[in-house]
Design a protein around this motif. Structure first.
Motif, short mmCIF file in Angstrom:
data_model
loop_
_atom_site.label_atom_id
_atom_site.label_comp_id
_atom_site.label_asym_id
_atom_site.label_seq_id
_atom_site.Cartn_x
_atom_site.Cartn_y
_atom_site.Cartn_z
N GLY A 117 88.26 93.25 61.41
CA GLY A 117 88.13 94.24 62.30
C GLY A 117 89.26 94.58 63.22
N LYS A 118 89.50 95.79 63.30
CA LYS A 118 90.38 96.27 64.30
C LYS A 118 89.66 97.21 65.16
CE LYS A 118 93.93 96.61 60.55
NZ LYS A 118 94.97 97.47 59.78
N SER A 119 90.32 97.05 66.64
CA SER A 119 89.48 97.66 67.46
C SER A 119 89.56 99.22 67.52
CB SER A 119 90.29 97.36 69.04
OG SER A 119 89.66 98.13 69.67
N PRO A 120 88.55 99.96 67.36
CA PRO A 120 88.40 101.61 67.27
C PRO A 120 88.70 102.02 68.54
CG PRO A 120 86.14 100.59 67.46
CD PRO A 120 86.87 99.43 67.56
N VAL A 121 88.91 101.49 69.54
CA VAL A 121 89.38 101.91 70.96
C VAL A 121 90.75 101.27 71.51
CG1 VAL A 121 87.30 102.73 71.44
CG2 VAL A 121 87.61 100.62 72.05
N LYS A 122 91.15 101.80 72.29
CA LYS A 122 92.28 101.35 73.02
C LYS A 122 91.84 100.16 74.11
CE LYS A 122 96.13 102.39 76.30
NZ LYS A 122 96.85 103.30 77.05
N LEU A 123 92.38 98.90 74.04
CA LEU A 123 92.20 97.91 75.05
C LEU A 123 93.04 97.44 75.87
CD1 LEU A 123 90.03 95.65 72.27
CD2 LEU A 123 89.14 97.42 74.08
N ASN A 124 92.94 96.59 76.59
CA ASN A 124 93.88 96.13 77.55
C ASN A 124 94.45 97.32 78.51
OD1 ASN A 124 93.88 93.58 76.63
ND2 ASN A 124 95.43 94.35 74.94
N ARG A 125 93.36 98.12 79.03
CA ARG A 125 93.37 99.18 79.71
C ARG A 125 93.61 98.54 81.16
NH1 ARG A 125 91.02 104.10 76.80
NH2 ARG A 125 91.01 104.88 79.01
#
Length: 430
Positions: free
Chosen positions: A418-426
């Motif tokens: 899986g690859k994150s569908p949203v931007k993380l580490n915000r």
């Protein structure tokens, strides 16, 4: 291809119980990590990721003769407000909207969107007309339903409102009946959950000339065209279409494939994975969530036990009860902290409250070297609550397919694809 197969699977199961129209899929963009309705239901936070998957999922639904619903025009996910409670807004500029939600809706319309649900959402960039001094939501706005959606975006399908008993459309008119009537007058072809007096009132207003006959003609023509498109002019003798064994197998295989492709390893700082019963035999599943309990994660527990692990489960352990004896949890080889705080459970926020907050407090007092954190829902949980944990996994759903896939990935039987569908580490969440 999996999005298409998901659409087919959902449609097949819908037809079995007699549904030919689903208020699905959610096509909002998750631009605000604190938007509780969108945070777990949207595909992504950007149109480039969402659009091709939504197109294929909708095509899968339509291939089985089930009507889809694109929702919620003009797009939810920008502000924090929950339209079940109050009117929310898409606060993007005209340029920003055109390049994101506008591009998304235009692409889905070009792809043959059958119906579009308008939400209790303002779009100030495209609105000037007010009701009682306030911009109305799309459900009460001719500017959004007619001028933007039907004319500018050239949408010829059916426009359906979101539920008209929600707080997001309340207060603009004196009561729910008037809200439902004005929703139709403003451009909705089908209204969802109107007052019982709605039909008689609409008829009387049209006969008196208060609502133009052209408005009714527009709605009827769009609904009739939808029925023709999906073969629903004549009623069928049988309501449900039983699943064949072949279709059941297809649905099960699709669910398993999606889950196994989705599980996302965000980090494994100490190379903890794969887990081996020989070296990490004793496991604690520590549950954080309003509705998480032993029954919810029973499949995960049983799958781990079947692989030789000893598993205990702890439901929302309160820090006031555990703080003074937290060292006793050091007898476990690994502590698997599982989150599942879904929208509406409870209503009002995607952040943790009360017992869940105390539970994550307890979890974060355990030895971090032994901690594995998994979110079975909100993809931003790790950003908010688990910065210090060395192993972080996003799994997106707590269903049986996902629980099995998580265990397989934890034990090294399948890769984390899986690859994150949203931007993380915000940073704004820290």
């Amino acid at each position: 291809s999996l999005a298409y197969d998901l659409g087919r699977s959902i449609a097949s199961e819908a037809k079995e119980i007699g549904y030919n129209w689903l208020l699905h899929p959610v096509c909002d963009l998750n631009m605000n990590p604190l938007q509780e309705l969108v945070v777990e239901r949207s595909i992504s936070d950007n149109v480039e990721t969402a659009l091709p998957m939504l197109k294929n999922q909708i095509n899968g639904l339509h291939s089985e003769g089930v009507i889809s619903t694109v929702k919620h025009f003009p797009g939810d996910g920008v502000t924090m407000r929950n339209q079940h409670i109050v009117t929310t807004a898409n606060s993007l500029s005209k340029e920003e909207w055109n390049n994101s939600f506008g591009k998304l809706f235009a692409g889905l319309i070009d792809n043959g969107a059958a119906t579009i649900m308008v939400g209790h959402i303002q779009l100030p960039a495209y609105q000037t007309e007010k009701i009682n001094g306030h911009l109305p939501p799309a459900t009460l706005s001719k500017e959004l339903m007619v001028d933007l959606l039907k004319k500018k975006l050239n949408y010829t399908g059916v426009v359906i409102s979101d539920a008209l008993n929600m707080g997001g459309c309340a207060g603009y008119y004196k009561n729910e009946l008037e809200v439902s009537v004005q929703c139709f007058a403003a451009g909705a072809d089908v209204v969802l959950w109107p007052e019982l007096a709605y039909m008689d009132t609409i008829e009387a207003r049209i006969l008196r000339g208060e609502i133009p006959m052209e408005r009714l003609d527009d709605a009827v023509s769009r609904i009739w065209a939808l029925r023709e498109r999906f073969g629903l002019i004549e009623k069928k003798s049988e309501i449900g279409t039983p699943l064949t064994e072949e279709t059941k197998s297809f649905v099960q295989a699709t669910g398993a494939k999606i889950a196994e492709k989705a599980v996302t390893l965000l980090c494994d700082e100490n190379k903890t994975i794969p887990l081996k019963a020989e070296s990490s035999k004793k496991l604690l599943i520590l549950e954080v969530g309003a509705e998480l309990n032993e029954a919810k994660l029973k499949i995960m527990s049983e799958e781990l036990k079947n692989r030789g692990f000893e598993v205990d489960m702890m439901d929302n352990p309160h820090f006031y009860s555990w703080g003074w004896r937290i060292d006793s949890l050091d007898t476990y080889d690994k502590v698997i902290v599982c989150f599942e705080n879904r929208y509406f459970h409870p209503l009002g926020t995607c952040l943790l409250k009360d017992k869940e907050s105390f539970a994550v407090w307890t979890a974060n007092m355990t030895n971090p070297a032994k901690r594995i954190c998994i979110s079975f829902a909100n993809p931003y949980v790790m950003d908010i609550y688990e910065e210090m944990s060395p192993v972080k996994i996003n799994a997106y759903s707590v269903d049986a397919f996902t629980q099995k896939a998580v265990v397989k990935a934890l034990c090294g039987e399948i890769p984390f694809e899986g690859k994150s569908p949203v931007k993380l580490n915000r940073e704004e969440l820290k």
